[in-house]
Enzyme design. Sequence first.
Site, mmCIF file in Angstrom:
data_model
loop_
_atom_site.group_PDB
_atom_site.id
_atom_site.type_symbol
_atom_site.label_atom_id
_atom_site.label_comp_id
_atom_site.label_asym_id
_atom_site.label_seq_id
_atom_site.Cartn_x
_atom_site.Cartn_y
_atom_site.Cartn_z
ATOM 1 N N ASP A 13 -0.909 1.400 -4.754
ATOM 2 C CA ASP A 13 -1.840 0.382 -5.254
ATOM 3 C C ASP A 13 -3.216 0.969 -5.560
ATOM 4 O O ASP A 13 -4.176 0.244 -5.805
ATOM 5 C CB ASP A 13 -1.950 -0.800 -4.295
ATOM 6 N N ASP A 44 -5.717 2.439 -4.028
ATOM 7 C CA ASP A 44 -6.967 2.252 -3.291
ATOM 8 C C ASP A 44 -7.319 3.477 -2.451
ATOM 9 O O ASP A 44 -8.484 3.697 -2.128
ATOM 10 C CB ASP A 44 -6.941 0.983 -2.433
ATOM 11 N N ASP A 75 -2.280 6.420 -3.857
ATOM 12 C CA ASP A 75 -1.127 5.687 -3.325
ATOM 13 C C ASP A 75 -0.704 4.593 -4.317
ATOM 14 O O ASP A 75 -1.346 4.399 -5.354
ATOM 15 C CB ASP A 75 -1.431 5.128 -1.938
ATOM 16 N N SER A 109 0.828 -1.198 0.000
ATOM 17 C CA SER A 109 0.000 0.000 0.000
ATOM 18 C C SER A 109 0.871 1.261 0.000
ATOM 19 O O SER A 109 1.665 1.459 -0.915
ATOM 20 C CB SER A 109 -0.961 -0.032 1.186
#
Length: 505
Positions: A320, A322, A318, A165
């Site tokens: 990834d 999400d 960010d 993340s």
Amino acid sequence: MLEERLARLLEEGKIGENVYKNALWWLEHIGDREEMEALLDRDLDEFQDAFWQTLPFGTGGRRGKMGIGQNRIGVYTVQQSAQGIANYLLEVASQEGEDGGDFRRLAVVAYDTRHGSEDFARMVAQVFAANGIRTLLYPSARSTPQLSFTVRHLGADVGVMISASHNPPTDNGLKVYWRDGGQVLPPHDEGIIRCVELVEEVRSISFQEGLEGGGIGYIGEEVDRAYWEVVLESGVYSGEREVRVVYSPLHGVGKTSVYEVLKRAGFRDIFLVSSQEFPDGDFPNVKDHLPNPELPGAMEEALRLAEERGADLALVSDPDADRIGVGVSTSEGWKLLSGNQIATLIFYHLVEVARGLGVELSASWLMKTLVTTELLERIARRFRVRVRGDLPVGFKYIAHWIEGLREGERFLFGAEESYGFLLSSRVRDKDAAMAGLALAQIASRLKKESKDIWQNLKEIYKEFGYFCNLNHSFVLPGARGRERMGALMGGLRSHRLERLGGLGV
């Protein structure tokens, strides 16, 4: 010899018994002698942190620093994790009957732009395939919410996302998703943890062998298009696109989701932060190399370009994709929105649109975590939207409640204050693309009315009440950091805070 050096450090009390035993096991079973010696020469504390425990496989997966040692993300922990997941899936399938019930023994795997992510994703696929679980892999980096969508879209039994993340560049990890598209919850999380801890042998095949034998395959572009369509359908104001937007993926996967969706929605004035648009696991052009949208430093380059271009809105996601960070142009200059403010804005407009369309809001659900602003509940109560507002921290709990909706009930919005938002039940994790599209559409609608987002928030506060939220982040790394966190939380539990700033708690 390294063994003698470790024994001497143990005798002198400079390393603990666990570190000593784990380091000897690593030497015997894994090797890495030169790397271990180099680490010991360079930093004794770092060596101890790498070997003092086996990196826990928690309720959502594993995440931590990359490197050698049981307490690091590397070949050992990734393969061990994959074998444990495979063992659990096969165990559950066998309990469904000899034919495995409706389990297809199918997995999907995705990964972000961090160092090692693609290699780790391949390792997972190789282990799954060796255990008779056909695995479909994205050919390049994709977002976490797209992995969640893909599990459901392809009818997979399990999904694995390789990502840490918004952690620092030193980190990586893996998250596990069950067949409903949400991160694993009881009893599956507990079962996977048990199976990972019991792994004694890892079965794996070469990646090429998996491709040739059909045990490993690639996911096609048609799934990308299906995901984009779902995100586009989640929009708030479908016809609104006259706004100038600056966007940065912070060296992550966001160009495949946030940016792609904005383009497909018809937004023409989109400016990418060129220094941060290319994938790079070092996050070299992000302040302090911390790609966390919650941190003002992660927004600096986007705000600089937004000022130059006369933009209305600045968005960053960010690595990834999400979570999303937001900056808005106001008469007072640029302002950053908190996660609670973003949630309030999107939810308010979702309700306004639903009311305009005559949607029966009493059958619609708002779902949020306990620590997310109560302002959402106040808006929901006003318009008879049903609320689940006491969920534990973690979007997987929102996913769980979505799965449990009865016929005739409708998911409207999910939010957590840590910059995570969801606008469609066809994805079961927070999605920066959905939030980014909604925000761009809202900004466009408000611009037509000669307003900006900041003014609109003030109007919402005037109508429903003012809520102030302040967040502070503290980084406590390693074993010592974990001990300090435990002591702090223990102190709070044993000495309940009664008053704060003169107010009752």
